[in-house]
Write a protein that holds these residues in place. Sequence first.
Motif, PDB file in Angstrom:
ATOM      1  N   ALA A 176       0.837  -1.199   0.000  1.00 52.32           N
ATOM      2  CA  ALA A 176       0.000   0.000   0.000  1.00 52.32           C
ATOM      3  C   ALA A 176       0.874   1.252   0.000  1.00 52.32           C
ATOM      4  O   ALA A 176       0.579   2.233  -0.689  1.00 52.32           O
ATOM      5  CB  ALA A 176      -0.933  -0.013   1.203  1.00 52.32           C
ATOM      6  N   ALA A 182       3.807   1.507  -1.286  1.00 54.41           N
ATOM      7  CA  ALA A 182       4.363   1.658  -2.635  1.00 54.41           C
ATOM      8  C   ALA A 182       3.321   2.260  -3.581  1.00 54.41           C
ATOM      9  O   ALA A 182       3.656   3.073  -4.442  1.00 54.41           O
ATOM     10  CB  ALA A 182       4.841   0.304  -3.157  1.00 54.41           C
ATOM     11  N   ARG A 183       2.051   1.872  -3.382  1.00 56.63           N
ATOM     12  CA  ARG A 183       0.998   2.481  -4.208  1.00 56.63           C
ATOM     13  C   ARG A 183       0.895   3.965  -3.907  1.00 56.63           C
ATOM     14  O   ARG A 183       0.748   4.780  -4.821  1.00 56.63           O
ATOM     15  CB  ARG A 183      -0.355   1.815  -3.926  1.00 56.63           C
ATOM     16  CG  ARG A 183      -0.488   0.458  -4.531  1.00 56.63           C
ATOM     17  CD  ARG A 183      -1.847  -0.117  -4.236  1.00 56.63           C
ATOM     18  NE  ARG A 183      -2.915   0.526  -5.024  1.00 56.63           N
ATOM     19  CZ  ARG A 183      -4.200   0.306  -4.821  1.00 56.63           C
ATOM     20  NH1 ARG A 183      -4.598  -0.502  -3.869  1.00 56.63           N
ATOM     21  NH2 ARG A 183      -5.099   0.886  -5.576  1.00 56.63           N
ATOM     22  N   ALA A 184       0.991   4.288  -2.617  1.00 53.58           N
ATOM     23  CA  ALA A 184       0.931   5.706  -2.240  1.00 53.58           C
ATOM     24  C   ALA A 184       2.091   6.472  -2.854  1.00 53.58           C
ATOM     25  O   ALA A 184       1.980   7.647  -3.174  1.00 53.58           O
ATOM     26  CB  ALA A 184       0.943   5.849  -0.719  1.00 53.58           C
ATOM     27  N   GLY A 198       3.164   6.017  -5.700  1.00 53.99           N
ATOM     28  CA  GLY A 198       2.869   6.228  -7.114  1.00 53.99           C
ATOM     29  C   GLY A 198       3.308   5.093  -8.024  1.00 53.99           C
ATOM     30  O   GLY A 198       3.219   5.211  -9.239  1.00 53.99           O
ATOM     31  N   PHE A 210      -6.902   4.905  -3.261  1.00 54.84           N
ATOM     32  CA  PHE A 210      -6.741   3.455  -3.415  1.00 54.84           C
ATOM     33  C   PHE A 210      -8.067   2.835  -3.827  1.00 54.84           C
ATOM     34  O   PHE A 210      -8.123   1.752  -4.366  1.00 54.84           O
ATOM     35  CB  PHE A 210      -6.300   2.801  -2.099  1.00 54.84           C
ATOM     36  CG  PHE A 210      -4.911   3.165  -1.675  1.00 54.84           C
ATOM     37  CD1 PHE A 210      -3.975   3.620  -2.583  1.00 54.84           C
ATOM     38  CD2 PHE A 210      -4.528   3.025  -0.344  1.00 54.84           C
ATOM     39  CE1 PHE A 210      -2.694   3.953  -2.180  1.00 54.84           C
ATOM     40  CE2 PHE A 210      -3.251   3.345   0.063  1.00 54.84           C
ATOM     41  CZ  PHE A 210      -2.335   3.812  -0.856  1.00 54.84           C
ATOM     42  N   ARG A 255      -0.727   9.763 -10.605  1.00 52.12           N
ATOM     43  CA  ARG A 255       0.571   9.322 -10.107  1.00 52.12           C
ATOM     44  C   ARG A 255       1.459  10.530  -9.792  1.00 52.12           C
ATOM     45  O   ARG A 255       2.168  10.539  -8.806  1.00 52.12           O
ATOM     46  CB  ARG A 255       1.258   8.417 -11.136  1.00 52.12           C
ATOM     47  CG  ARG A 255       2.409   7.632 -10.546  1.00 52.12           C
ATOM     48  CD  ARG A 255       2.966   6.646 -11.529  1.00 52.12           C
ATOM     49  NE  ARG A 255       1.899   5.832 -12.103  1.00 52.12           N
ATOM     50  CZ  ARG A 255       1.905   5.383 -13.363  1.00 52.12           C
ATOM     51  NH1 ARG A 255       2.916   5.662 -14.165  1.00 52.12           N
ATOM     52  NH2 ARG A 255       0.921   4.645 -13.812  1.00 52.12           N
ATOM     53  N   ARG A 268       0.322  12.164  -6.531  1.00 54.38           N
ATOM     54  CA  ARG A 268       0.473  11.359  -5.314  1.00 54.38           C
ATOM     55  C   ARG A 268       1.599  11.822  -4.409  1.00 54.38           C
ATOM     56  O   ARG A 268       1.520  11.686  -3.197  1.00 54.38           O
ATOM     57  CB  ARG A 268       0.712   9.892  -5.683  1.00 54.38           C
ATOM     58  CG  ARG A 268      -0.554   9.127  -5.951  1.00 54.38           C
ATOM     59  CD  ARG A 268      -0.279   7.647  -5.930  1.00 54.38           C
ATOM     60  NE  ARG A 268      -1.461   6.872  -6.240  1.00 54.38           N
ATOM     61  CZ  ARG A 268      -2.444   6.639  -5.384  1.00 54.38           C
ATOM     62  NH1 ARG A 268      -2.360   7.106  -4.149  1.00 54.38           N
ATOM     63  NH2 ARG A 268      -3.491   5.938  -5.743  1.00 54.38           N
ATOM     64  N   GLU A 308      11.792   5.421  -2.462  1.00 51.95           N
ATOM     65  CA  GLU A 308      10.844   4.892  -3.453  1.00 51.95           C
ATOM     66  C   GLU A 308       9.969   5.965  -4.114  1.00 51.95           C
ATOM     67  O   GLU A 308       9.898   6.033  -5.345  1.00 51.95           O
ATOM     68  CB  GLU A 308       9.965   3.821  -2.798  1.00 51.95           C
ATOM     69  CG  GLU A 308       9.097   3.076  -3.783  1.00 51.95           C
ATOM     70  CD  GLU A 308       8.493   1.820  -3.169  1.00 51.95           C
ATOM     71  OE1 GLU A 308       7.863   1.938  -2.111  1.00 51.95           O
ATOM     72  OE2 GLU A 308       8.647   0.746  -3.749  1.00 51.95           O
TER      73      GLU A 308
END
Lengths: 271, 257, 321
Positions: A163, A165-167, A169, B62, B86, B89, B115
């Motif tokens: 999650a 990592a999704r945040a 992007g 999400f 993206r 974000r 990251e």
Amino acid sequence: MKLPVNLLIGAVLVALVIGAAALSLVWTPQDFTVMNVRNKFAAPDTIHWLGTDQLGRDLASQLMAGARNSMAVALAAVLLGGSIGTALGLLAAAIGGWVEDLVMRIADIGFAFPALLFAIMLAAVFGPSLTNAVLAIAFINIPVFARVARAAANQVWTREYVAAARAAGLDRFAISRDHILPNIAAPVIVQATIEFAVAILAEAALSYLGLGAQPPSPTWGRMLSEAQTLMYQAPQLAIYPGLCIVAAVMGFGLLGDGLRDVTDPRLVRER
Amino acid sequence: MILDVRNVTRRYRLPRRALLQPPPVLVAVDNASLSIDRGQTLGIVGESGSGKSTLARMVMAFERPDQGTIRFDGHDLNALSTAELRRLRQRFQMVFQDPYGSLDPRRTVGWSIAEPLRVMGAPDTARRVDEALDHVGLRAADAGKYPHEFSGGQRQRIAIARAIVTRPALLVADEAVSALDVSVQAQILNLLMDLQDELGLAMLFISHDLAVVASICDHLMVMQHGKTLESGPAHQVLAAPSHPYTRSLLTAAGAAA
Amino acid sequence: MFELDRFSVAFGSATALRQASLTIRPGDRLGVVGESGSGKTMLALSLMGMAPEAAQVSGRLLIDGKDMSAATEADWQRLRARKVAMIFQEPMSALNPLRRVGDTVADPLRIHLGMDRAAARAQALDLFREVGIPDPEARLRQFPHEMSGGQRQRVLIALALACDPALLIADEPTTALDANVKLRITDLLVRLAEQRGMALLFISHDLASVARATQDIMVMYGGDIVERGPTAEVLHDPAHPYTRGLLGARPDPAPQQRDAAGRRPRLPTIPGTVPALHALAAGCRFSGRCPVERPDCATVKPAMRAFGTRSAACHALEVPA
């Protein structure tokens, strides 16, 4: 930590087989292609450690070269089938929904399909060869790895770092590459070791049926097949390659089980 | 206004109970609205099943709401293209509950913090990771270590460093201190307040613990079973709760004092 | 009656519990508070005879006057459930998901007390009533996943009570529960202890629950008991600097406004972090983080000193003569 017995025995057997295969690349006791009909069915001596076959070829050298061929086929087949299967499993877990259902139903069909039948079909269409044996064995590996990879990947997908990592992007493919794959490596490698044993057996079966490697390159399965008609005359010609197959299959099987025991924390706790 | 959530509803279809009946529907979030100004903190308090985490997941894009809009800095999150979302974000980030689960165990701390920067293709990654570590009270040398080498509180600092490395305008913290020991919890709460002062962060702070929320929030919203029971300036809600449920939360939290 | 006398549990150089002495009498309700690594769970496991096999145990544990240092696993199995029982934090993972909860509760009655099926079932029903499970007859036939977290915790309490233990150990029994349920479970434990004359050892990091459930409290840090006394007195006027730090760090549900500069008041904190067990100071475990530390604190272990109904282990403590 105490290592499980199956891991130790498996590692020793695997080391012996791989050692023999590797050694055969540079050295064998004799040239295994040299025939000497006058010296056929020789008893073991200092020159021919395990004696000779019906054409007077050195048995020990053939077994070593056979190990090399078996390893090569199994390695290629597991790598190929494992990569495709793992990629499919990752894809299924990453996308979910109908894509996941579709991939898994295809995998089910793959499971239901007898592998040997597929190999025979392949040989019937394209002719028997080592490459086709590899393809056939790789094919039967795809659904196995797809399942293992998908199950493990689905677990990793529920973790908070995914999650996060999704945040950050990342898209689904980047997450699969950066986070999912490294974290499912352990179960996939364990499965690969077990499938390696299955592949050795499959290669032996295909060669035995004449669908694998063609003469003169020796494989354990073909040695077994050629020895069949001579069972009463020279049973050792069948016994030695048979023992080699058993040792290799058991070795990789035990190694895989042992690796699973030490990498799966749930099983460790139960012990 | 940095975040504006208007009349958001989210329903989940539950597994079918009987073959011929329609599957039951769970309304996880029912017509929720909230807004947060720059540099301010909104606290959402509620228990498991109150819908507070679903709301957080929708704010983080999400999940999509079934109804209603979520605007971040004027952009409707659910009208943006994947690429636009993206890019946006980096300006709203999240801190999760579990300091053991929110960091990839196979990656170094520095790798994890960097990251979001890698996704942006930002220059100067190493320096900004060092800065972020410094902000949360860790040392630059910690970037080379793995998560298992840290305590729970330190891991939560690392997770916060990752969340602020892109210099976001909004931080969503979902039960970010709930898994921590009391003394560590106080340190992390203070850290979040420090970061808000230094970086002008707006925060959406979600917890089941009213006392924790009270210590950090300007505005307060109480949720139960997907519904908003009451909301308003924190001092008003705490001093004169209008809903009996809020009063019972106060009793549960206040018995220690 | 349970007595620990200078009881220690160590793993090599790491001491998880250091020279703990305490007495638990029938009907006592004793709270244990402390953070991760304080030794509170090791204390509970020791009382159950469940300290890890790898641990080196020293000191004495007496149960009803009998020294347990030579007790075998078989001896302990006879005592567990009947003499001392335990409930855990996570009620879901402590129940077998494939068994009906009524059977789970009836099992120990048949195994330990030799009841027949019908008697065990009747007894389980009584227990369900006692712990306040609504519609107990229907509930007996349910599976754990069909119940709420609070109901599951009640089932676990019924299970722990099945063999009428003299001591019930509750290890973070309310941590996983919602606020309202938390209050009800806490009150239930108090009522059961009072009605049955059972001792209750209530372990929690949640000071609100401990305050509600117990008469006496023990504060632990780094494997040491650092302070003990009547719960209300200790929480109102803590003597040990760690207890003071812990109580201060706990946020207060009162509204906290920003000051004129827009700054929000910070919470008081204990500086630093809990060191790993093997890195703790040989003297007072709290040295290095303590605001009133003296030069010899790191090397000399402070003795427990009594004042009035209370006691604390601190060199800086001013004990009125």
